[in-house]
Design an enzyme around this catalytic site. Structure first.
Site, PDB file in Angstrom:
ATOM      1  N   LYS A   1      -0.435  -7.164  -9.009  1.00  0.00           N
ATOM      2  CA  LYS A   1       0.954  -7.464  -8.654  1.00  0.00           C
ATOM      3  C   LYS A   1       1.272  -8.945  -8.870  1.00  0.00           C
ATOM      4  CE  LYS A   1       5.001  -7.151  -6.558  1.00  0.00           C
ATOM      5  NZ  LYS A   1       5.265  -7.133  -5.129  1.00  0.00           N
TER       6      LYS A   1
ATOM      7  N   ASN B   1       2.031 -11.740   8.848  1.00  0.00           N
ATOM      8  CA  ASN B   1       2.456 -10.500   9.477  1.00  0.00           C
ATOM      9  C   ASN B   1       1.381  -9.433   9.348  1.00  0.00           C
ATOM     10  OD1 ASN B   1       4.912 -11.783   7.839  1.00  0.00           O
ATOM     11  ND2 ASN B   1       5.645 -11.060   9.825  1.00  0.00           N
TER      12      ASN B   1
ATOM     13  N   LYS C   1       7.822 -17.192  -3.329  1.00  0.00           N
ATOM     14  CA  LYS C   1       6.724 -16.738  -2.455  1.00  0.00           C
ATOM     15  C   LYS C   1       5.586 -16.125  -3.288  1.00  0.00           C
ATOM     16  CE  LYS C   1       5.216 -12.907   0.238  1.00  0.00           C
ATOM     17  NZ  LYS C   1       5.340 -11.439   0.145  1.00  0.00           N
TER      18      LYS C   1
ATOM     19  N   THR D   1       3.002  -7.444  -0.240  1.00  0.00           N
ATOM     20  CA  THR D   1       2.478  -8.327  -1.287  1.00  0.00           C
ATOM     21  C   THR D   1       1.914  -9.563  -0.606  1.00  0.00           C
ATOM     22  OG1 THR D   1       4.017  -7.538  -2.960  1.00  0.00           O
ATOM     23  CG2 THR D   1       3.062  -9.710  -3.314  1.00  0.00           C
TER      24      THR D   1
ATOM     25  N   LEU E   1       4.923  -5.072   4.950  1.00  0.00           N
ATOM     26  CA  LEU E   1       5.277  -6.267   5.734  1.00  0.00           C
ATOM     27  C   LEU E   1       5.574  -7.450   4.827  1.00  0.00           C
ATOM     28  CD1 LEU E   1       2.375  -5.488   8.149  1.00  0.00           C
ATOM     29  CD2 LEU E   1       4.790  -5.363   8.783  1.00  0.00           C
ATOM     30  N   PRO E   2       6.284  -8.460   5.350  1.00  0.00           N
ATOM     31  CA  PRO E   2       6.756  -9.526   4.460  1.00  0.00           C
ATOM     32  C   PRO E   2       5.689 -10.470   3.941  1.00  0.00           C
ATOM     33  CG  PRO E   2       7.605  -9.829   6.700  1.00  0.00           C
ATOM     34  CD  PRO E   2       6.925  -8.511   6.687  1.00  0.00           C
TER      35      PRO E   2
END
Lengths: 317, 317, 317, 317
Positions: free
Chosen positions: A174, A73, A249, A99, A68-69
């Protein structure tokens, strides 16, 4: 093959769809959903069973992947009114490849545990191409005992699966990687620009850096200066690749985790601000290596104009 | 009045011309030069005697003012082949109102001393308007004994004349002020932008800052947000005022002096970089308060676009 | 061997002495000088002929190397009262291996040309160990025609000799590399620190970065976190290596060239400020990877203390 | 006086206690609680009625003030198991004077609304002294209709009460002010340090800035250089005042809101990082103007040492 138990998949975007296809290719029945009907339709045509809500997927599958973004979400898909946790079966393995903030991953793990399910975070490195070719890298956080079960699925979609530690450490790895990547990219762009201004040939400068201590992934594998390398976005007007808005982001996540843990990240923080300004100035959808272009002099605003303007300036402060 | 001894004036730009006019108005015979013939002509028509080179001015006057755009011009005008020091008379008072590196001021003072002349630095604060109205502020560095003689001339052109200390300290004061000004301006622009994004009315926010500890000259006298104040460049599409390119030049001086004295100036340094990027992105000739505009979201690149783009991003790094 | 013409060498510090020894080892008669008599004595004992001044060296040798700490020393050694250019013979090849401002290199080249000599800049990469083992990298700027003659000498002292372009480009390449190195090092330190705070094992994090896009020389060859790698200064309390003060000096050069060419270098500039603050806070003589230590929480100032302090703070601004 | 209805007060720290006392002094019966029994006892001795939990206070009072250290405390006090909202009466006015994320204020307002209560944010500016003397400034966010009722209470504790707009705008104003304050303070510290290094007398430099465009609250009312002003923490070894750790916390809030609204705040962000590093380096409990001391050269690490070290450095990168 027919005996494989079904796998749930939630989030069929540019990354999720090829990932789910690779599960199908490996013989796993896939039970999927997405907010966009056309995305559901595409996977249904390939043999997946599709449902309207995450809760329905949770009723049918005892291993579920989510892609998912962003954090809101993920929170909605897991804990919302029609979320996974409303219907999840005891012992279900939940793997989130989004992420997001590691703190949210830890919250989801706590919420999952209350229902008897197990949550792991497994964000990916690699783009759409790597997703299609099952060459992604997964960084996995969660209880060690469940790692093998997760690994079995993830190896269908990726070339590297790395166990990082407790829940949230996959996200941490990450985020850390992408922060250092952003710093290296902006640093490479500044350095190449300065060298060019000082009279160096860009290809030669890249060569020198790459055999010296200035070497980094952005200088040797993804050089931001047009003409230095082939097959990278700088050679294609910064189309494709990894958008500035996505990097902004990820740097926002890095900043939040740094703020929450009271960790000083001066360059990471400035990198965040630079990508933020770039988003405001029209670079949102260009590859993040376009920072080279952002820092270059625009035509019509050459230094010579400036120096001529100086003696006639209308004001001294 | 007729008994006043002549004053030399070199550098008849936007600032120098009204300054020289004020000397004429105060009854001083002016002996002037400039690289541009039309500038010489303008002053000649007002009664000044003009010559082709600084050396010729130095032969005729024993008090000389210089008002030049940058260090190399000052070096040329003083020490060049036709420079002042080639013909300067013993005991001449040399006053340089250019904004330059204090180290260059000190070099000029040493060179002047070898010829028996005295050099002082006296950079100005205030714009063309202040120059015309004789309302400039002069920050003066040089030997204390000569200060009174300098003051006599400078008060014809300015409302405040401040003695700062040895040669170079006038420049130091000017550079310091402008560095803090740049920091305050960018800080005000960021803060106003953040407040507006958080739902505050800009006028109200400015009021709150100005009665609190966030108050600074940029917030209460030169607010960068259109509509908050009248009579400032932000109300006029950032026309006029103090150009971004001039601020970038002054911050370059601050950076150089900081580097040379090994002084950390983290915010000053970042302010310099921001104004440098602005020059590269088309803001060179706008007032330096246009940093507010630079940091704002462009139309067509609103956050909502970005968040929609996220789930369909083509690549994860 | 005996037929080799003598080579001048000026500047017998930690780097210059082993370089000069390698010339002797390769059969070149060496004619040397240094400001410190003991340094001259050391080389004399190894068979070099020594003199008191650069001018005397220039009288005896038609190829001269210089290895000096900073721009003012280079200016003095070349153009001072007893400098090389006072006595240099026509056609002499002058090679300067100091790390200095490329603008000074260009000035020296112009001054040399007036005497009929040829000046090249050839700064080095690699430390005292590489100097002793003749494993240095030379980045060479100057007229192409003279490069082969320079290369003949430099290969006695280094493993790599790279031609970079016109005079000053050797310096440019060196400065660019070190700026990117500094950015990569601070970025690596921040990232490792953040990852550790987020629960990652430092060795594992380094592994992940090094197989991903965050990879850089500082993460894979000189990791700043104690215990991650062997044989680097972080494993030895940041002793040896490349001092913070030397990195700050190189970043000062990068900053100056960026300011002079109006090139924005936001991360390079912030890296400069961070190393400058570190010099002020006691890190001047530690290896530059000690930035990791600088950014870590000191004992006795743990976050928990802070949060306890909050409700009882004596003032809100 | 006896007819005044009781006011609840939760959070009896350094700020809350004098605020509650001022309510008592103005004739309001106070019903209070705090996690620390000794704080409850102190207020009880002055005539307040005290309880163990926020829920109990909510049962007794229909106007309640809260003054808590950070977002998690506010969430707990309002929505926790024994929180206000468990027992709050319809129509109760809840005023939170804590400095927290405006997003949390908005969440609390939504939660309060569900119970029929009204929530307003009203963070303060001014320290313990101002709290004792009822000279605080309150920045109030919430529905306009309730503002007058809030104002009636707040004027007992403060000299200025400013209505900022909808819920969260009080926090926004506070956060904005403190971000600009931090930028101004660090900028002033850098500037004063640079000026001193360039030979200016600190008092004179402060005077010049304060009559020029560099003027800000930190230069004219809270100068960070010892000896420039009296009655400020810089004159008292940075004791008292507003702790670095508190400023770092407020800058963390500013950073979070900027990240969440995708607003670039480059200087605010760097200011945050600088205060974060200071916390890590032993400045957590000193006044935030100690950034001047942090940026100064330590004794024993003077520039001259550095330049001597250069020629003998053990390594070139």
């Amino acid at each position: 093959m027919a005996s494989k138990t079904p796998v749930g998949f939630i989030g069929l975007g540019n990354m999720g769809t090829p990932m789910a296809k690779n599960l199908l290719r490996n013989g796993y029945p896939v039970i999927a959903t997405d907010v966009f009907p056309e995305s559901r339709k595409e996977l249904q045509d390939l043999g997946a069973q599709v449902f309207d809500t995450p809760a329905e997927v949770a009723e049918k599958a005892d291993r579920i992947l989510t892609m998912l973004p962003s954090s809101p979400n993920v929170i909605e898909v897991y804990t919302g009114a029609n979320g996974i946790l409303k219907k999840v079966k005891k012992g279900t393995l939940l793997i989130d490849s989004s992420t997001i903030d590691p703190a949210v991953s830890r919250e989801m793990a706590v919420a999952a545990e209350k229902t008897g399910a197990v949550f792991m975070d497994a964000p990916v490195s690699g783009g759409v191409g790597a997703a299609s070719l099952a060459k992604l890298t997964f960084m996995v956080g969660g209880v060690k005992e469940e790692y093998q079960a997760a690994q079995e699925l993830l190896t269908c979609m990726g070339a590297n699966v790395v166990y990082c530690g407790p829940v949230g450490t996959g996200q941490a790895a990450k985020i850390c990687n992408n922060m250092l990547l952003a710093i290296g990219m902006i640093g490479t762009a500044e350095t190449m620009n300065l060298g060019i201004r000082l009279g160096l040939d860009p290809k030669l400068l890249a060569q020198i850096l790459n055999m010296s201590s200035g070497r980094c992934w952005s200088s040797d594998s993804y050089n931001p200066v047009p003409g230095v390398m082939e097959g990278v976005p700088s050679g294609n007007n910064y189309q494709g690749g990894f958008g500035t808005t996505l990097m902004a982001k990820d740097l926002g996540l890095a900043q939040s985790t740094a703020t929450n843990t009271k960790t000083p990240v001066p360059l990471g923080s400035l990198a965040h601000q630079i990508y933020r300004v770039m988003c405001a100035r029209g670079y949102a959808n260009k590859d993040f290596s376009s920072v080279f272009q952002f820092l270059r002099e625009e035509e019509g605003h050459l230094p010579s104009v400036e120096s001529r303007a100086l003696p006639r300036g209308s004001m001294c402060m």
